[in-house]
Design an enzyme around this catalytic site. Structure first.
Site, PDB file in Angstrom:
ATOM      1  N   HIS A   1     -18.861  13.062  12.335  1.00 21.12           N
ATOM      2  CA  HIS A   1     -18.150  14.011  11.481  1.00 21.12           C
ATOM      3  C   HIS A   1     -19.212  14.797  10.717  1.00 21.12           C
ATOM      4  CE1 HIS A   1     -15.399  15.751   8.534  1.00 21.12           C
ATOM      5  NE2 HIS A   1     -16.216  15.311   7.591  1.00 21.12           N
TER       6      HIS A   1
ATOM      7  N   CYS B   1     -13.941  19.082  13.518  1.00 24.06           N
ATOM      8  CA  CYS B   1     -14.753  19.391  12.336  1.00 24.06           C
ATOM      9  C   CYS B   1     -16.131  19.932  12.721  1.00 24.06           C
ATOM     10  CB  CYS B   1     -14.896  18.143  11.466  1.00 24.06           C
ATOM     11  SG  CYS B   1     -15.624  16.730  12.332  1.00 24.06           S
TER      12      CYS B   1
END
Length: 278
Positions: free
Chosen positions: A46, A115
């Site tokens: 992430h 993301c």
């Protein structure tokens, strides 16, 4: 006389306020581990983009959101990578506002728009540089053909070429089609012939009923004759079997069995059949 104060020796010239705003601002990529891993060329990551003490990222439902740097939820902070610089916070804010409609909450996809894709687009627009390729390599592999054809339905959401015609693994709205395991002609346990359906049940009787009904609709010709001939042939076989049983038991006489009864043709008189056991 009024004393004259000249400039202090060694004093710095007055700086203009605009010089502070023109200082470059670092664009930092914060990387998190989503699982315990030792990545070599790829991994489950992430990311968020940090600018002046605020980190911006992208998630499903929330869309573009901000948080404290290096404190994103559901991830273990790994490292910070300086991607480049931006001229001002106004420029960074303008780019962010332009990206928000593209990265809204419903557009999130683990494979096709995650993301890391947001971090890539934001850093590219601010600095002209891409994030390291290893960060989003797994997602790019999932987009490649033919791997994307094998993805489950929920992972195909958000694909640029996704269409309602994509075939899911499990059909929704209609029962699954059962394969035809057994089909064709065969014999039943009672000895009668007929075709078998996928369930294994013989439908010879229903086939014969349909054929008989078709030929008995009053077509006045070969249909009725064919049905009548079939019935007579069946009766003849039964009479022959009964006569053979009586001969074996010794109960029959010469007058009990006649060829005229056995033969289904009829129309002529035949002498009684002699009894060889008499």
């Amino acid at each position: 006389s009024v004393p004259h104060f000249g400039p202090v020796q060694g004093a710095l010239p007055h700086s203009r306020p605009s010089s502070c705003s023109a200082m470059p601002i670092e664009v930092i990529l914060n990387v998190y581990d989503l699982i315990e891993q030792t990545p070599i060329c790829c991994g489950f990551f992430h990311t968020g983009v940090e600018i002046l003490g605020t980190e911006y990222s992208f998630a499903g439902g929330a869309g573009v959101f901000d948080c404290r740097p290096r404190s994103a939820p559901d991830g273990n902070f790994r490292e910070s990578i300086v991607i480049g610089t931006v001229e001002s916070t106004a420029a960074a804010r303008s780019v962010l506002d332009r990206l928000r409609p593209e990265f809204h909450g419903d557009s999130y996809s683990l494979i096709f728009q995650n993301c890391n894709d947001f971090s890539e687009a934001y850093c590219k627009a601010l600095t002209g540089r891409n994030i390291p390729g290893r960060i989003n390599r797994l997602a790019r592999m999932g987009r490649a053909w033919p791997i994307r054809l094998c993805l489950p339905r929920h992972l195909k959401a958000g694909a640029p070429n996704a269409s309602p015609g994509d075939t899911p693994l499990l059909q929704r709205g209609s029962p699954p089609v059962q394969p035809r395991l057994f089909q064709g002609a065969g014999q039943t346990l009672s000895g009668s012939s007929g075709s078998f359906s996928a369930s294994g049940a013989a439908d010879g009787e229903s086939w014969w009923s349909r054929l008989r009904a078709r030929f008995s609709r009053g077509d006045g010709g070969g249909g009725a004759a064919l049905v009548a001939s079939s019935e007579q042939g069946s009766s003849a076989r039964e009479l022959r079997a009964a006569a053979a049983a009586r001969r074996l038991s010794g109960e029959g006489t010469d007058s009990e069995v006649e060829v005229g009864q056995i033969n289904a043709g009829g129309g002529r008189s035949v002498a009684p059949m002699p009894n060889p056991w008499g």
